[in-house]
Design a protein around this motif. Sequence first.
Motif, PDB file in Angstrom:
ATOM      1  N   HIS A 261       8.038   2.985   4.393  1.00  0.00           N
ATOM      2  CA  HIS A 261       7.591   2.593   5.723  1.00  0.00           C
ATOM      3  C   HIS A 261       7.336   1.087   5.749  1.00  0.00           C
ATOM      4  O   HIS A 261       7.235   0.433   4.723  1.00  0.00           O
ATOM      5  N   VAL A 262       7.260   0.553   6.948  1.00  0.00           N
ATOM      6  CA  VAL A 262       7.116  -0.891   7.137  1.00  0.00           C
ATOM      7  C   VAL A 262       5.679  -1.222   7.510  1.00  0.00           C
ATOM      8  O   VAL A 262       5.074  -0.559   8.365  1.00  0.00           O
ATOM      9  N   VAL A 263       5.141  -2.238   6.865  1.00  0.00           N
ATOM     10  CA  VAL A 263       3.792  -2.718   7.158  1.00  0.00           C
ATOM     11  C   VAL A 263       3.913  -4.099   7.799  1.00  0.00           C
ATOM     12  O   VAL A 263       4.545  -5.001   7.229  1.00  0.00           O
ATOM     13  N   LYS A 264       3.335  -4.253   8.975  1.00  0.00           N
ATOM     14  CA  LYS A 264       3.374  -5.540   9.655  1.00  0.00           C
ATOM     15  C   LYS A 264       2.325  -6.475   9.053  1.00  0.00           C
ATOM     16  O   LYS A 264       1.221  -6.051   8.708  1.00  0.00           O
TER      17      LYS A 264
ATOM     18  N   PRO B 291      -2.656   6.293  -0.492  1.00  0.00           N
ATOM     19  CA  PRO B 291      -3.225   7.626  -0.745  1.00  0.00           C
ATOM     20  C   PRO B 291      -4.745   7.670  -0.607  1.00  0.00           C
ATOM     21  O   PRO B 291      -5.320   8.731  -0.356  1.00  0.00           O
ATOM     22  N   LEU B 292      -5.404   6.542  -0.759  1.00  0.00           N
ATOM     23  CA  LEU B 292      -6.863   6.502  -0.699  1.00  0.00           C
ATOM     24  C   LEU B 292      -7.376   6.321   0.717  1.00  0.00           C
ATOM     25  O   LEU B 292      -8.377   6.938   1.114  1.00  0.00           O
TER      26      LEU B 292
ATOM     27  N   PRO C  50       0.078  -0.232 -12.550  1.00  0.00           N
ATOM     28  CA  PRO C  50      -0.348  -1.636 -12.477  1.00  0.00           C
ATOM     29  C   PRO C  50      -0.310  -2.167 -11.069  1.00  0.00           C
ATOM     30  O   PRO C  50       0.586  -1.831 -10.287  1.00  0.00           O
ATOM     31  N   ILE C  51      -1.302  -2.986 -10.728  1.00  0.00           N
ATOM     32  CA  ILE C  51      -1.366  -3.608  -9.396  1.00  0.00           C
ATOM     33  C   ILE C  51      -0.799  -5.016  -9.497  1.00  0.00           C
ATOM     34  O   ILE C  51      -1.184  -5.741 -10.393  1.00  0.00           O
TER      35      ILE C  51
ATOM     36  N   LEU D 176       0.066  -3.266  -4.098  1.00  0.00           N
ATOM     37  CA  LEU D 176      -1.295  -3.024  -3.636  1.00  0.00           C
ATOM     38  C   LEU D 176      -1.328  -1.890  -2.628  1.00  0.00           C
ATOM     39  O   LEU D 176      -2.132  -0.954  -2.739  1.00  0.00           O
ATOM     40  N   LEU D 177      -0.463  -1.954  -1.634  1.00  0.00           N
ATOM     41  CA  LEU D 177      -0.485  -0.962  -0.563  1.00  0.00           C
ATOM     42  C   LEU D 177      -0.059   0.417  -1.062  1.00  0.00           C
ATOM     43  O   LEU D 177      -0.524   1.442  -0.550  1.00  0.00           O
TER      44      LEU D 177
END
Length: 215
Positions: A85-88, A58-59, A214-215, A52-53
């Motif tokens: 990169h890391v997403v909390k 990019p959007l 695909p998501i 998803l991320l």
Amino acid sequence: MTATISLPSMFEDRSPSPYPRLSLAPVGSAPALLDGAWWPRSRDLEAELPSLLAVLDPLWGRITRVAVNPVHWPTVPRKVSVAGHVVKVGWFLTEQDPHEMLLLSYRVGRWNLLVVPPQTTPGSATWLMAAASDPLGMSTASRLMEEATFLRTVAETDRAVEAVWDSEGGHMVRDPASRPRNPAVTADERILTVAGVTPVGRPDVPADAPDPPPI
């Protein structure tokens, strides 16, 4: 306007998924309670979030934080890795709608997505994604879930009472004054007809463009 795809394309069997998994409100639209909807394949947040991320970065600019209500997520990881990169990841129990996901970008701002339950049927999911990406929509995520349940009840009831079986011949008979209907039409398709909804996809991609990853 939000990009649309035809109903036949929505229901055809093609890989990797015949159904859109993400719908977003048009860029620059008026503020609404929701910015779109996401339909994950499972409740495994750690497995579902990266794809998803990867599409949203990019959007919307790099997503740095995600928050959910843990009531529908068995496990909430503290962080996930996305494209280097890391997403909390965090959670709020009472402050956040249980059917909503909050996303924060360090560069742009914040967004709220309706999370369509993985087990939702395609017709209900299509309606939910269209409603959640409506730039004029003012319903909460939980309210839309309630409305989807009501629509499905109406569609299933309509399908059940449409046909009357001839007690002698055992075949289906119809009211001659009524418009002919197809008994094979599913409750999913009736939901879309009753609601007057056209399936929606990515708002920044033309309707005839190739499918996104695909998501």
